[in-house]
Design an enzyme around this catalytic site. Structure first.
Site, PDB file in Angstrom:
ATOM      1  CG  LEU A 413      -1.970  -1.086   1.257  1.00 39.58           C
ATOM      2  CD1 LEU A 413      -2.585  -0.972   2.653  1.00 39.58           C
ATOM      3  CD2 LEU A 413      -3.012  -0.950   0.196  1.00 39.58           C
ATOM      4  N   GLY A 416       7.593   4.249   3.597  1.00 38.21           N
ATOM      5  CA  GLY A 416       8.121   5.637   4.034  1.00 38.21           C
ATOM      6  C   GLY A 416       9.227   4.967   5.018  1.00 38.21           C
ATOM      7  N   GLY A 417      10.088   6.399   5.415  1.00 39.00           N
ATOM      8  CA  GLY A 417      10.852   6.169   6.605  1.00 39.00           C
ATOM      9  C   GLY A 417      11.656   4.812   6.490  1.00 39.00           C
ATOM     10  CG  PHE A 418      13.522   3.728   9.422  1.00 33.52           C
ATOM     11  CD1 PHE A 418      14.708   3.838   8.664  1.00 33.52           C
ATOM     12  CD2 PHE A 418      13.210   4.722  10.054  1.00 33.52           C
ATOM     13  CE1 PHE A 418      15.696   4.776   8.822  1.00 33.52           C
ATOM     14  CE2 PHE A 418      14.264   5.705  10.460  1.00 33.52           C
ATOM     15  CZ  PHE A 418      15.503   5.767   9.800  1.00 33.52           C
ATOM     16  N   GLY A 419       9.657   1.838   7.195  1.00 34.28           N
ATOM     17  CA  GLY A 419       8.658   0.693   6.826  1.00 34.28           C
ATOM     18  C   GLY A 419       7.858   0.771   5.864  1.00 34.28           C
ATOM     19  CB  VAL A 421       1.821   0.441   4.847  1.00 35.78           C
ATOM     20  CG1 VAL A 421       0.526   0.351   5.149  1.00 35.78           C
ATOM     21  CG2 VAL A 421       2.627   1.415   5.724  1.00 35.78           C
ATOM     22  CE  LYS A 434       5.177   2.949   9.717  1.00 36.55           C
ATOM     23  NZ  LYS A 434       4.722   4.210  10.313  1.00 36.55           N
ATOM     24  CG  ASP A 524       5.992  14.180   8.861  1.00 38.64           C
ATOM     25  OD1 ASP A 524       6.235  14.925   8.195  1.00 38.64           O
ATOM     26  OD2 ASP A 524       6.396  12.993   8.746  1.00 38.64           O
TER      27      ASP A 524
END
Length: 692
Positions: A413, A416-419, A421, A434, A524
């Protein structure tokens, strides 16, 4: 809940008809009892035992109703408890309203407040001193047209206030003594004033009651002044109510009972709630880890807090206790709540009962003893919540390593960042999963997601880990806000239904105000972190939700937070944060780099983004946007549709985009301003329809 209007505090006539004998019939709204029935003896079948507003609200309702009568150039003329009616539910569910009735003595008055009636009405125990007349003087007063007639109403209103404070007794004497009360009224001697509870007398005697009961009508308060003074008192009480909620809402190992007693003695409404619908008992059961927890709970209950109150998610105090309390006090506190009449079998909005919360969240070593209490009351271990999971299922799987979250690795889906989804399943429902590498797990985001429960915040349903990853099962949403404005040939473009713009704004503002009320800052905010969800069910309501709390951080009591460097996306900054970035201040300085007001500025940017269908209020390129934010120049403001700009620009957007964070509107004030704008839009729409 909106306060009832002053006109709704006077009895409304729904219909007037004549029959064939020329008898007049009036159809009035139905009420539950009169104020006099509140103070009947307990064995009297006519006694009213239902809800009554908190004292400040009761007085303000009565004063507002009388002010409305006077504003129509009328006097009531027969003010007494029998003519105050109690209506439950007419102003909204769970709302109790006091209404003026039986206005048979009402007469027109001139603009100077002088009565035009030639009838001396009312029970003489409820008449102002200027109307406590012997037969010999009665004619003289009639000839003077009852000067200061509205002031006489105000005196009688003060007598009714006293009756409320004295649980049915009269301020000026015994109801059984026919002559004592009129004589004391004429003498200006309220002999029972000292019987009023000290906390109430401190609030009302000098600033209100004595001014209403002034023997000289010329020096007596007007009904408008009574309303103004009550509003001032209400503001003071509201401040103390907020103090109580903040006191109970902090994790505190000290004995807070003395502090709570002092606040209660101020005459506060003990059942006041925070933005999440939680009262002091909810917050106490959630946060208070002192060994004195049970003493504090007893104090609140003895002080008549509503034990069965529910918050916005349907939780009562016992749910909070079972979810958050793992101290030795769990059993005793649970027993106290049950003895006090709490509905221990109650289920929350998501179908969870006390056993679900005990099994799912609680690590108390005495858990078995707590379970016995609830099963004896009739709670079934096999009862399922809305996710299809029973309490027994939670118990059996609590310490097992097998995965409860399932996901499809091919159904990505987002990332982002470190993950990453993925689309997945948890407890029989579709969810967003996530997945984050353990070495990159952000405890801050996890804590924020666990803490935040609000309709406009993506809900964390469950989390677990294996040897490599942490998995979070989140509510599944259909798109993010930025997908609204993708090109028409982009397969990720969202073309589905959306709520009206004012509703989108209100949902976002409500969610952000809640985040701030929990002493968190998002940090954010950007369109891609705002999600669009279709609620389950037949009508699939569209709900806007905040997500991605990886940068959220706690704030101190002033709403300040320290940052180890500027975070967030580079075109969604408040000016006070952007200046730090441009100046290149070092991360290790650990200075305070903003307040919760920084979130409000960026929310204003998101509102502008929606108005402009995907454009930024301050320009197109990152450099241009930064320059214009610093120079206070929202270059694209004029592109907003003129009709929309009329409602939003000055009253909301410019207040949110105020350069100085100290002068900037708060998230709570954004919610209130949006309600005002919505009312204006609705009135304008109705006017247009009527004039078509």
């Amino acid at each position: 809940m909106d306060s009832p209007s002053s006109s709704s505090l006077t009895g409304n006539v729904h219909d007037i008809q004549f029959d064939h004998k020329n008898v007049m019939y009036y159809a009035f709204e139905r009420c539950d009892a009169s104020l006099a029935q509140l103070f009947l003896k307990s064995d009297d079948p006519k006694k009213y035992n239902g809800p009554i507003p908190h004292h400040i609200d009761a007085l303000l309702q009565l004063a507002s109703g009388l002010e409305h009568i006077h504003s129509k150039n009328l006097v009531h003329g027969d003010i007494q408890p029998e003519n105050v009616l109690i209506s439950v539910g007419s102003a909204g569910k769970d709302e109790t309203t006091l209404k003026w009735a039986n206005v048979g003595q009402t007469g027109n008055v001139s603009e100077r407040g002088k009565g035009k009636t030639h009838q001396l009405g009312g029970n003489n125990k409820w008449l102002a001193p200027e109307l406590q007349l012997t037969r010999k003087r009665k004619r003289d007063v009639e000839e003077k047209n009852f000067k200061e007639a509205t002031k006489s109403d105000v005196f009688a209103l003060g007598l009714v206030f006293g009756s409320l404070f004295l649980n049915g007794e009269h301020l000026y004497g015994s109801m059984e003594n026919e002559n004592e009360i009129p004589q004391n009224i004429i003498k200006g001697n309220p002999i029972n004033m000292q019987k009023i509870d000290g906390k109430l007398r401190d609030c009302y005697e000098n600033d209100l009651l004595k001014k209403m009961l002034e023997n000289d009508p010329g020096k007596r308060m007007k009904s408008t002044q009574v309303v103004d003074q009550l509003k001032t008192i209400k503001d003071k009480i509201a401040g103390k109510e907020k103090e109580l909620l903040e006191l109970c809402g902090r994790d505190n190992r000290l004995d807070l009972t003395e502090n709570i007693k002092k606040l209660i003695q101020f005459g506060i409404n003990l059942n006041a709630k925070d933005d999440g619908g939680r009262n002091a008992l909810h917050l106490m059961c959630r946060n208070y880890s002192s060994p004195k927890l049970t003493d504090a709970i007893k104090l609140l209950i003895e002080s008549k807090i509503v034990v069965n109150a529910r918050d916005n998610d349907g939780l009562n105090a016992i749910h909070f206790l079972c979810r958050y309390h793992s101290s030795k006090n769990l059993i005793k506190a649970t027993q106290i709540l049950i003895q006090s009449g709490i509905d221990a079998k109650a289920t929350t909005n998501d179908g969870s009962n006390a056993l679900h919360y005990l099994y799912r969240y609680n690590s108390n070593p005495n858990l078995l003893d707590a379970i016995k209490i609830f099963t004896k009351l009739g709670l079934d271990l096999m009862t399922e919540d809305n996710n299809g999971w029973s309490a027994l299922y939670y118990l059996h799987n609590k310490d097992k390593k097998e995965m409860k979250i399932f996901f499809d690795r091919d159904a990505l889906l987002g990332l982002g960042g470190f993950g990453l989804v993925f689309k997945g399943k948890f407890g029989g429902r579709e969810v967003a999963v996530k997945r984050v590498e353990l070495r990159h797990v952000d405890k801050r985001e996890e804590d924020a997601m666990l803490k935040l429960e609000h309709p406009n915040i993506v809900k964390l349903l469950h989390y677990e880990k294996d040897n490599d990853f942490m998995y979070y099962a989140l509510e599944l949403c259909v798109a993010s806000l930025d997908q609204l404005f993708l090109k028409s040939d982009n397969p990720k473009k969202y073309d589905g239904r959306m709520p009206r713009q004012i509703k989108v704004f209100s949902q976002l503002a409500s969610g952000l105000a809640y985040i701030h009320s929990e002493r968190l800052i998002h940090r954010d905010i950007k369109p891609s972190n705002i999600l669009i969800m279709k609620s389950p069910g037949k009508y699939q309501e569209i709900i806007i939700k905040w997500s991605d709390f990886g940068l959220s951080k706690s704030v101190n009591e002033k709403g300040l937070h320290s940052w180890t460097g500027v975070r967030g996306t580079r075109t969604w900054y408040a000016p006070e944060v952007l200046k730090k970035l441009i100046n290149g201040e070092k991360a290790e300085q650990e200075v305070f780099w903003g307040t919760v007001q920084s979130d409000v500025f960026v929310l204003g940017l998101v509102f502008g983004y929606l108005f402009l269908k995907g454009e930024h209020l301050y320009g197109s390129s990152e450099t241009e946007i930064h320059k214009n934010i610093i120079e206070r120049n929202p270059v694209n403001m004029q592109k907003i549709n003129g009709e929309l700009r009329k409602y939003y620009e000055d009253d909301l957007l410019m207040k949110m985009l105020e350069h100085d964070p100290k002068k900037r509107i708060t998230s709570k004030e954004v919610v209130e301003q949006l309600e005002s704008i919505n009312n204006k839009i609705q009135k304008s729409t109705q006017f247009d329809i009527q004039n078509e």
